[in-house]
Design an enzyme around this catalytic site. Structure first.
Site, short mmCIF file in Angstrom:
data_model
loop_
_atom_site.label_atom_id
_atom_site.label_comp_id
_atom_site.label_asym_id
_atom_site.label_seq_id
_atom_site.Cartn_x
_atom_site.Cartn_y
_atom_site.Cartn_z
N ASP A 78 -7.47 3.75 4.98
CA ASP A 78 -7.91 2.36 4.80
C ASP A 78 -9.10 1.99 5.68
OD1 ASP A 78 -5.72 1.76 3.04
OD2 ASP A 78 -4.41 1.64 4.79
N ASP B 67 -2.87 -3.17 0.52
CA ASP B 67 -2.38 -1.81 0.38
C ASP B 67 -0.89 -1.91 0.17
OD1 ASP B 67 -2.07 0.93 0.43
OD2 ASP B 67 -1.80 0.98 2.61
N ASP C 293 -3.16 0.02 7.03
CA ASP C 293 -2.55 0.56 8.24
C ASP C 293 -2.85 2.04 8.45
OD1 ASP C 293 -1.07 1.55 6.16
OD2 ASP C 293 0.85 0.73 6.82
#
Length: 775
Positions: free
Chosen positions: A534, A301, A530
């Protein structure tokens, strides 16, 4: 269901709150929980491995041969190590969750109260200001604010919210203040709808665990029928002596179970966990260390993993040198009281000044894409997106074409006129351009470079726009960064997931589908994340990596949590995983030798009218010096070689030469014992010595190259065996051999060396001839 519209200055009354409690319309924490203590203990105690050993222990107790129960020590140690590790991880994660929880300002009966998340009711009025996290979906009744939804949607830019707009749970207030009414509670909240799909037991993708389970399942299927048949055979051979029959049968069956291997695996990974704790890595699942060492695809990410989430001004292009940019920006930065990433970068670039008198300040809005200040006698200065400040941008196309793929281009505009109803003046001159970038973590560049060299495919998955994500992929060194796609503009065919490296404008479900598609293609996938957005992908990944600074949900579902949020720690996990896997393969070879030869001997002695040559405590003796202690020492050696081949295939193929040699030795000893009328106690002692010698021969073979430490290990284990065999011979049911048994034993051992070399050469020939069998 009755909905309340409380007075904005009073909020809900005590009576209305009481009604909400009666109707159970109270909010509650929906975060994905960690395993309970009961689940952890139950999962570690009630296993096939423990069941098999318990049955054998009961048989030994029935036979009153209590000294042969020593093998249960291994079982108890295995339960203890794995349980303690999981409980430790749970305690740390739960502690992080408590620290991250906060109170909420709620208006009731005209007074502000600080309440916990579990005390909020439907239609409560909550007060939110800079820095607050939105804990329930709420509708703004008064005020305006800028909201950071990056943890939810992945969108890095702040979003402007006004009266009537919905604030999503999990977002943060970045500027402004609002009064909002609670719209959803509990599982109806946006974040709860995302994270509830993550509340299932994740199947661990561990080749070592899978291999151990295959071995145990195979043994479970065959051990009981073989045990019953062997017991009946031994009962007949021993003249219906129950104790002797039970002890002999248990000896055969214990040898079939690689109980030490299960303990060794738990121990090695537990040591790895302790080592990784030095790098602030929390391991919630022991086998995730192995999985990360095997991954061939790493999904990242952008926010928080590759970038720091901090903007910086990389360059300033002055288009009109008649203006003092330093002085203008110093006064602008001083005038802006709100905080966002862009303004913070500008404030770090320019020293704040206050020599201009402020008439009007227009705060930044993600809708209008600009902020500005009108100064007395100086005119109006605005900062924002070029295409929002200037309608005709053709004059600046060359700058946009050159820089927009790598930078966020902001314009500084000037007008002599003031704002009109908070809107831009009609005429604005662009006097400077600011090239702003999100800071790339230095360690992220190094880690990506390392994985590129290891042929691990990097995928960048983000909720941000395509240009930004591609630019960051290029700057951070991701291979094939130009193979990118915007999932908000197309219906994506997940069968083509391998064709792309960068995925932009991805929502939480799409992230999950990308991971699923990669796994269907046969990839072993790791995922970092985080945010709440996600969670679904983290849960689906073979190995998920969370961050201390991330949301509670992302931490709870992650296999590994970086407690210092330092991505470079991932490299230590990979190296530790390689050490564990490569050394375990070598050590497991020792254990599987016993399993293979015990299984073959069990089958063999069903058809031979002779007593089984070993009792459990004799196997404990040889296993301790040739398997148990050496395997633990070898398993902790440094070893960062790339993991190759399949664990089970590698281990069994390396175990077969020694196992077959031991079986041939036992057969020869039994034949010679019949020919020369050697008594049972002597033939059993010969079998124990032969077993030990072949064990030392294999230990020497797999320990190469032999250094000083390994020489010490081999010599000390040999001395330990001789010491126990000589001074504790009665305890281990060993006898002093007479000349004829000694001669027979020497003959068998000389032949066994030839057999062992022959089987090793055969293995090497097959390995070179058919390498695909071992990959």
């Amino acid at each position: 269901m009755i909905r309340y519209n409380p007075n904005i200055n009073i909020g809900l009354t005590d009576k209305q709150v009481e009604e909400r409690y009666k109707d159970n319309l109270v909010n509650f924490d929906t975060e994905v929980p960690t395993k309970s203590v009961k689940q952890i203990i139950t999962n570690n105690i009630f296993t096939i491995f423990n069941f098999l050993n318990l049955v054998l222990a009961i048989a030994i107790v029935i036979a009153h041969s209590y000294r042969n129960l020593m093998f249960m020590g291994v079982v108890i140690c295995n339960i203890f190590i794995s349980t303690i590790q999981e409980l430790r991880a749970k305690r740390i994660i739960d502690k992080l969750s408590v620290v991250s929880s906060s109170k909420v300002s709620v208006l009731r009966n005209g007074k502000i109260k600080e309440l916990s998340i579990n005390e909020i009711v439907l239609d409560d009025l909550i007060k939110l200001k800079l820095g607050n996290q939105v804990i329930t979906d709420s509708v703004i009744l008064d005020g305006e604010c800028e909201v950071d939804e990056s943890f939810i949607t992945g969108e890095v830019n702040t979003i402007f919210k006004k009266k009537g707009d919905m604030l999503l749970s999990g977002s943060f207030i970045m500027s402004g203040s609002v009064t909002a009414r609670v719209e959803h509670i509990g599982l109806d909240n946006y974040t709860a709808k995302i994270s509830k799909e993550a509340k299932y037991i994740k199947k661990i993708n561990s080749e070592i665990m899978s291999s151990l389970n295959k071995i145990l399942k195979t043994i479970t299927i065959i051990i009981f029928p073989l045990g019953i048949i062997l017991f009946l055979r031994q009962f007949s051979v021993s003249n219906h002596n129950l104790e002797v029959s039970l002890v002999n049968t248990v000896a055969a069956l214990i040898g079939m179970i690689p109980e030490g291997l299960v303990l060794l695996t738990s121990t090695v990974f537990a040591v790895a966990v302790l080592r990784l704790s030095k790098y602030k890595v929390l391991v919630q699942d022991l086998y995730s260390i192995e999985t990360l060492a095997r991954v061939d695809t790493l999904c990242l990410d952008k926010t928080g993993t590759i970038t720091e989430g901090i903007m910086e001004v990389k360059d300033v292009i002055v288009l009109n040198k008649n203006y003092n940019i330093e002085e203008i920006m110093g006064n602008l930065c001083y005038s802006f009281k709100e905080t966002n990433q862009t303004l913070q970068a500008l404030k770090e670039k320019y020293e704040m000044k206050k020599n201009y008198k402020v008439n009007e300040v227009i705060p930044f809005s993600s809708v209008k894409k600009f902020s500005g200040v009108n100064f007395e006698d100086c005119g109006t200065f605005v900062i924002g997106a070029l295409d929002f400040i200037k309608k005709d941008t053709s004059k600046y196309e060359k700058y946009l074409n050159e820089y927009s793929s790598l930078y966020r281009v902001l314009a500084l505009g000037y007008s002599k006129k003031n704002f009109v109803s908070k809107e831009l003046p009609n005429t604005i001159d662009v006097i400077a351009l600011f090239l702003i970038q999100d800071k790339i973590r230095k360690e992220a560049i190094d880690i990506i470079s390392y994985f590129n060299k290891q042929n691990v495919d990097i995928k960048l998955i983000s909720g941000d726009n395509l240009k930004t994500v591609c630019g960051i992929a290029k700057r951070s060194g991701v291979n094939n960064y130009d193979k990118c796609i915007d999932l908000s503009k197309t219906k994506f065919n997940y069968d083509e997931v391998d064709k792309y490296t960068v995925f932009a404008r991805v929502n939480p479900n799409q992230k999950k589908e990308i991971i699923i598609a990669l796994k269907k293609k046969g990839h072993i996938v790791a995922m970092t994340g985080d945010g709440v957005n996600d969670v679904l992908a983290l849960k689906e990944a073979d190995c998920s990596i969370g961050f201390k600074d991330g949301t509670e949900a992302s931490r709870n579902v992650s296999n590994l949590v970086l407690l210092n949020s330092d991505f470079s720690s991932v490299l230590e996990v990979v190296l530790e995983g390689r050490r564990s896997i490569n050394n375990l393969e070598r050590s497991a070879t020792l254990f599987l030798v016993k399993t293979i030869f015990s299984t073959l001997l069990t089958i063999l002695f069903i058809f031979i009218s002779l007593p089984y040559p070993f009792i459990p405590i004799q196997l404990t003796l040889t296993s301790t010096v040739t398997i148990g202690i050496p395997s633990l020492i070898l398993a902790l050696e440094p070893n960062h070689n790339i993991v190759r081949g399949k664990f089970l295939t590698n281990v069994i193929s390396r175990s077969l030469p020694a196992a077959l040699t031991i079986v041939i030795n036992i057969i020869l000893i039994m034949i010679l014992s019949q020919i020369f009328k050697i008594d049972l106690a002597s033939s059993s002692t010969m079998c124990v010595i032969s077993n030990a010698i072949i064990g030392f021969l294999l230990l020497y073979h797999i320990s190469r190259p032999i250094d000083f430490n390994k020489k010490v290990l081999l010599v000390s284990m040999l001395i330990l065996f001789l010491f126990q065999a000589i001074f504790f011979n009665e305890w281990f049911s060993l006898v002093l051999l007479k000349p004829i048994p000694i001669v027979c034993l020497v003959l068998v051992l000389l032949l066994s060396v030839r057999f062992f070399k022959m089987f090793v050469n055969l293995y090497n020939y097959i390995l070179n001839k058919y390498p695909k069998w071992f990959n």
